[in-house]
Design a protein around this motif. Structure first.
Motif, short mmCIF file in Angstrom:
data_model
loop_
_atom_site.label_atom_id
_atom_site.label_comp_id
_atom_site.label_asym_id
_atom_site.label_seq_id
_atom_site.Cartn_x
_atom_site.Cartn_y
_atom_site.Cartn_z
N ILE A 23 0.87 -1.18 0.00
CA ILE A 23 0.00 0.00 0.00
C ILE A 23 0.90 1.23 0.00
N GLY A 24 0.92 1.94 -1.12
CA GLY A 24 1.80 3.11 -1.27
C GLY A 24 3.07 2.74 -2.02
N SER A 25 3.01 2.87 -3.35
CA SER A 25 4.17 2.45 -4.17
C SER A 25 5.09 3.61 -4.52
N TYR A 26 4.51 4.80 -4.60
CA TYR A 26 5.28 6.00 -4.93
C TYR A 26 6.07 5.77 -6.22
N ARG A 27 7.40 5.86 -6.17
CA ARG A 27 8.19 5.72 -7.40
C ARG A 27 8.80 4.33 -7.57
N LYS A 29 10.51 2.11 -5.34
CA LYS A 29 11.67 1.51 -4.67
C LYS A 29 11.27 0.25 -3.90
N SER A 30 10.30 0.39 -3.01
CA SER A 30 9.91 -0.79 -2.22
C SER A 30 9.23 -1.83 -3.09
N CYS A 31 8.51 -1.38 -4.11
CA CYS A 31 7.81 -2.31 -4.99
C CYS A 31 8.81 -3.25 -5.70
N ILE A 48 -0.57 -0.95 -4.70
CA ILE A 48 -1.73 -0.05 -4.64
C ILE A 48 -1.28 1.38 -4.39
N ASP A 49 -1.68 2.29 -5.27
CA ASP A 49 -1.37 3.71 -5.08
C ASP A 49 -2.24 4.54 -6.01
N PRO A 50 -2.95 5.52 -5.49
CA PRO A 50 -3.81 6.33 -6.38
C PRO A 50 -3.01 7.35 -7.19
N HIS A 51 -1.79 7.64 -6.76
CA HIS A 51 -0.95 8.64 -7.41
C HIS A 51 -1.67 9.97 -7.57
N THR A 89 -6.97 4.15 -4.17
CA THR A 89 -6.63 4.13 -2.75
C THR A 89 -6.80 2.71 -2.20
N SER A 90 -6.20 2.49 -1.04
CA SER A 90 -6.33 1.17 -0.41
C SER A 90 -7.79 0.91 -0.01
N ARG A 91 -8.53 1.97 0.26
CA ARG A 91 -9.97 1.79 0.58
C ARG A 91 -10.73 1.28 -0.63
N ILE A 107 2.70 -1.68 4.47
CA ILE A 107 1.85 -0.50 4.57
C ILE A 107 2.70 0.77 4.57
N ASP A 108 2.53 1.58 3.52
CA ASP A 108 3.32 2.81 3.40
C ASP A 108 2.53 3.83 2.56
N GLY A 109 1.22 3.91 2.84
CA GLY A 109 0.36 4.80 2.06
C GLY A 109 0.07 6.09 2.79
#
Ligand SMILES: C[S@@+](CC[C@H](N)C(=O)[O-])C[C@H]1O[C@@H](n2cnc3c(N)ncnc32)[C@H](O)[C@@H]1O
Length: 173
Positions: A23-27, A29-31, A48-51, A89-91, A107-109
């Motif tokens: 949850i929260g991919s951003y650019r 790195k963690s993905c 998952i990330d709405p960007h 979003t994660s929701r 979890i990093d959203g």
């Protein structure tokens, strides 16, 4: 944003994982770390990330450029076939989840207490017994601290383990 020790932990922890949710991919790195980590087990990452512009952190603006960078990173590192991207979003994403047990939930959203709490409680419910839930930025965001401390306890079926820098994690009993 991820420290070296945190990156190494993520990569190692993803090993053997078949079903990973980020949850929260951003650019990316963690993905990419998660996708590389679970490669030998034939695992996959639901990213998952709405960007959209984030309200969780006034220092950053999350936008379309982030998604382009994420997709480029996934491609460059050869993990495209391991990543299932959900741009929401994660929701919103939770209604799409078919109930598959999760081996590793990252979890990093949204770092507010309400949204971090949602991710911990609702997404955490899918983590299989023996599986792992981890959250980033504990100690940096009061919302993450409050949600984690309130919801991740033995009484709620979690076994918290020693944190790795700002990563807090727990195993599902
Ligand atoms: C700190 S960044 C994630 C960093 C990334 N995990 C890494 O280590 O490379 C937070 C991300 O969460 C995303 N985000 C914000 N609210 C969200 C939500 N409700 N559901 C999913 N992702 C969200 C933002 O768009 C942003 O890209």
């Amino acid at each position: 944003m991820l420290a070296v020790r945190e990156s190494a932990w993520l990569y190692r922890t993803a090993r053997g994982g078949r079903e990973i949710v980020e949850i929260g991919s951003y650019r990316g790195k963690s993905c990419v770390l998660l996708a590389k980590g679970c490669q030998s087990a034939g695992g996959r990452v639901t990213a998952i990330d709405p960007h959209i512009v984030g309200r969780d952190n006034p220092r950053f603006e999350f936008d379309g450029e982030d998604r382009r960078t994420l997709l480029a990173a996934i491609e460059r590192h050869g993990v495209k076939d391991r990543v299932n991207e959900l741009v929401m979003t994660s929701r919103d994403a939770i209604s799409r989840w078919d109930g598959r047990p999760i081996d590793l939930l990252w979890i990093d959203g949204d770092h507010s207490e309400a949204e971090a709490g949602f991710d911990i409680e609702r997404w955490g419910a899918f983590v299989r017994p023996g599986g792992i839930m981890a959250a980033h930025d504990y100690g940096r965001f009061p919302g993450v601290n409050a949600a984690w401390d309130r919801l991740v306890t033995p009484a709620r079926g979690w076994e918290p383990v020693a944190p790795v820098r700002t990563i807090v994690w727990a195993t599902r009993r």
